[in-house]
Design an enzyme around this catalytic site. Structure first.
Site, PDB file in Angstrom:
ATOM      1  CD  GLU A 182      -1.518   2.228   1.922  1.00 24.69           C
ATOM      2  OE1 GLU A 182      -0.998   3.095   1.198  1.00 24.69           O
ATOM      3  OE2 GLU A 182      -1.676   2.346   3.142  1.00 24.69           O
ATOM      4  CB  CYS A 210      -2.022   6.092   3.222  1.00 31.92           C
ATOM      5  SG  CYS A 210      -0.837   5.225   4.230  1.00 31.92           S
TER       6      CYS A 210
END
Lengths: 526, 526
Positions: B265, B301
């Protein structure tokens, strides 16, 4: 229907290329009628752009519309009648009975995916309702389902010209998921491919699907396929065939600026373990194995190429009986001269490393007939020549005798990834060899007890897959209903109004599908 | 607990290496106490062999045993008390309140996976019963479930030193699936890593898990991580971090003789669309956006780095209000001097391509404090400089004004893969911009309406993932209960006796889990 040799760019026929190729009859290596145009780069581009243009409309068809489309494809294939079977027989030398059965399997797969759509739970619908009062932070309303990826490239296989080719499992599952499909037809059965493609196009038109939902390009070289996988608008690849072919596409896909998944099923040797009690008590395993290893001239991904057992009087008897059985099974004709040459190179290689041949099947007079071959060796030889466990595509098998259980377990531990493993065992054997199953579970996609690996059921529980090098995507299956999930990815919808949610996620649950709502499975509305 | 600087090779402490490194306090760039040994190649080998040795026993623990182990890890983390939070605060400069919350989230994730195990349906149990009378061929009994892959390598992230690090979501989901885990600790918080690792080891011992179910190796260079991913016994990789780091591991993994999945990720810019009606009516979106883009010093993120809207009076007012809001939010200290340098290079790059700066946050006196920055440009500039849409990790955002709806839709179509997209919209906006949602569905893992992307709920319906380059595995999520499926693959059991089947597949359904039996969902026994 007249076979023309042109591509299908959606509904449009196109024959822009300057080079052509022909189908070949494996019985006599003679060229068959019709010149097939090799697809050009411009034709490939047009097909991909058309697929991309069709994507949003197709992805948003209702599940009923897509289910009806799949059912209609099955009907259109049947409507091609004997013309399809006869052309396929000419191109592959596979017997008419087998092809009739394979057509039924192909139609069955399409109809099964239609059922999967109507049942609806494949989308993995999950709803976590908002909790506005939760402390320290409120919870938003979050809903989850699988959505189609985009245009998919499918490479037909030579060995199942119907069930793993143009309208085979990859195409059926990708279309079911909501992805337009571009097939690169296998050059060993171009006429069959064209007929089946015409059935899909006819079904798309009758079902009102957007033009571009399906295209088919033909060609003999590797460049067309490579360019298809490299195209930025292609989002996933389905492939059934050789390790070399599948691995090449996998590498191309991973080196793209945006890597994409390649679902390559590359075959394997499918080890068979005959445990001591079963070897002693069940002599007819030999006949079963002979049938399995020669089925379809050994041209099955699940063909049993490696057989392990403990050495002794029983193994001696087994080999004798296997020899008799193999010698009585009629020879068959392989699909192409290339496949025959590879088979003969493979079995020649076995002989050259000192593995003894113990049985040879009958010969036949066709150009690409081959004789079934059974070899025998011991575990030390396998240990020093691990290539013995590699696939020789065709009707051959290597019997490996081990000195004791320890060697059998060691051999299992050293296996690479395979599609299947088979264990013949009495209840006592199962107790004695319990450890074997923990080992095999990590090596294969399917473990068969007291059966044979050939014959892959198309159902909900099938895994036709397995660890690399059997496949490039061990978490998936290319046969059975779960194959549809390969062509979708999950999306979460946070705080969406009901009107904007896909049907599968609406409170009213109009499709009455099973969903995980606040952690509990239910097919009720909310 | 005393921090020693040694590796955890299972329960054993090991400090064989000759080189050491120290944690650094980002507030003043001073080195913290304790010399941490960098793991040697021999220590890596020992940890992996131990994990492999533990695999079969751990994979065959009952779901209750694994659930209790996960619950126990949560308890042991809590039992570390303030020592953990204080060390973590020293190493990361993240406020104590945030770290207390993150510890709660970390414990919550572990307990959630324990619940997933107890509920049991994650294994996707499927049973197709034998049909011995079926024509033309009988059907075998075939049963399907997910089984763990093998030892898993997890790379901790710097920005969530608890929730995405040693005992974070990747470790929790891999352990839940039945895979031993080897963590490569993030060098930005080595003391935190060691404390959390000690909690996992303590839980493993108290729960009777096999030694080797968990190990942790520390180091600063890339070589250790690369060697871990290359090790033949490692079967999957979890990673949260930069694009560069994740892509490097993905490439290494695909070039192995046996490729393995990398679940990386890698963050994204998380575009926010403020549609005309919402822009006109809801001025306070500006304050919400200012909070979201500065949350955790922008080190999320899902930080919103790109904001699109139509140009006009309303956008002018919005920018003014965003400026006021950003200027009133206190500056924070970034995690490391390297992250600060990258942020300053990133925002410097934006300035150098002629994007106007419209807001600058307050400064602060710490060594790694940074000022939040907001830039403004128009769609033509974005079109000619697509790098404007790339992530600058930290508290910055680029406002893009478009001339009309067409430009907004074109901008959406040109997006790469992102973790999230957010749309602020009135009911009228939703109607006018319906096409936007079909576009965004292909670009992101999660679409948020009238909210902000930061704040990732850990639940059943979450997708924290998305198309490349947001992740290397778009079909998966790294947050939420579905994350467990990343570390398992399906296996079919054909004609197995009841006694040899895993509990999830026995007729008696002892765990009372939901299963697909002959095509229908049920939690009954058969």
């Amino acid at each position: 229907m007249a076979i023309t040799g042109a591509q299908f760019i959606g509904s449009k026929r196109s024959a822009e290329g300057n080079t052509t190729f022909q189908g070949i009859n494996p019985v006599n290596d003679e060229k068959l009628t019709v010149n097939f145009n090799e697809a050009t780069t411009a034709e490939l581009e047009e097909a991909v752009q058309l697929a991309e243009g069709a994507f949003t409309a197709y992805a948003n068809t209702t599940t009923t519309q897509r289910a009806n489309f799949l059912d209609q494809i099955a009907e259109e294939i049947l409507a091609l009648g004997d013309e399809l079977l006869e052309r396929c027989h000419l191109e592959t030398a596979l017997p008419m009975g087998r092809l009739t059965g394979e057509r039924g399997r192909t139609m069955g797969q399409l109809k099964l995916f239609a059922q999967v759509l109507r049942e609806g739970s494949w989308v993995d619908a999950r709803i976590d309702k908002a909790m506005p009062e939760r402390k320290p932070f409120p919870r938003a309303d979050i809903r989850h389902m699988l959505r189609p990826l985009g245009p998919v490239a499918v490479f037909g296989a030579s060995n199942f010209p119907l069930a793993f080719s143009v309208a085979g499992g990859d195409t059926a599952s990708a279309l079911a998921a909501g992805c337009p499909v571009i097939v690169k037809g296998h050059p060993a059965h171009p006429g069959t491919s064209e007929l089946v493609a015409s059935a899909i196009i006819s079904a798309a038109e009758k079902s009102g699907m957007p033009n571009g939902v399906f295209s088919m390009l033909q060609g003999v070289g590797h460049e067309l396929g490579g360019n298809l996988v490299k195209h930025p608008l292609i989002t996933a690849v389905g492939f059934t065939g050789s390790f070399r072919g599948g691995k090449a596409l996998f590498d191309i896909a991973n080196q793209r600026p945006v890597p994409i998944p390649v679902y390559a099923e590359m075959g394997s040797t499918n080890p068979v373990f005959i445990l001591p009690g079963a070897l002693e008590e069940r002599a007819n395993i030999a006949e079963g194995l002979a049938s399995s290893l020669t089925l379809g001239v050994g041209q099955f991904c699940t063909n049993p190429g490696l057989v392990l057992m403990e050495k002794g009087e029983a193994s001696k008897g087994f080999v004798e009986r296997l020899k008799t059985a193999v010698e009585s099974i009629e020879a068959g004709t392989m699909l192409t001269s290339g496949i025959k040459a590879a088979f003969e190179k493979g079995v020649g290689g076995l002989a050259s490393i000192g593995v003894g041949k113990v049985a040879t099947g009958p010969s036949a007079g066709t150009a690409n007939a081959v004789q079934a071959q059974v070899f025998q060796t011991n575990y030390s030889a396998l240990k020093s020549n691990p290539t013995l466990a590699e696939e020789v595509f065709g009707p051959s098998s290597v019997i490996v005798e081990a000195d004791a259980k320890d060697e059998i377990l060691e051999a299992a531990k050293k296996l690479e990834g395979h599609l299947t493993a088979t264990v013949h065992a009495t209840p006592q054997d199962l107790e004695d060899y319990q450890e074997l199953f923990s080992i095999l579970e990590r090596k294969v996609g399917r473990i068969v007890i007291n059966g044979f690996p050939t014959g892959v059921e198309v159902g909900n529980a099938m895994v036709h897959g397995g660890p690399f090098p059997a496949t490039t995507a061990p978490a998936t299956t290319s046969v059975g209903t779960n194959a549809i999930k390969r062509f979708a990815r999950p999306v979460s919808y946070q705080d969406f109004p009901q009107s904007l949610l896909p049907d599968a996620l609406k409170d009213s649950n109009p499709e009455e599908i099973w969903r995980l709502v606040n952690g509990a499975w239910t097919n009720d509305k909310i």
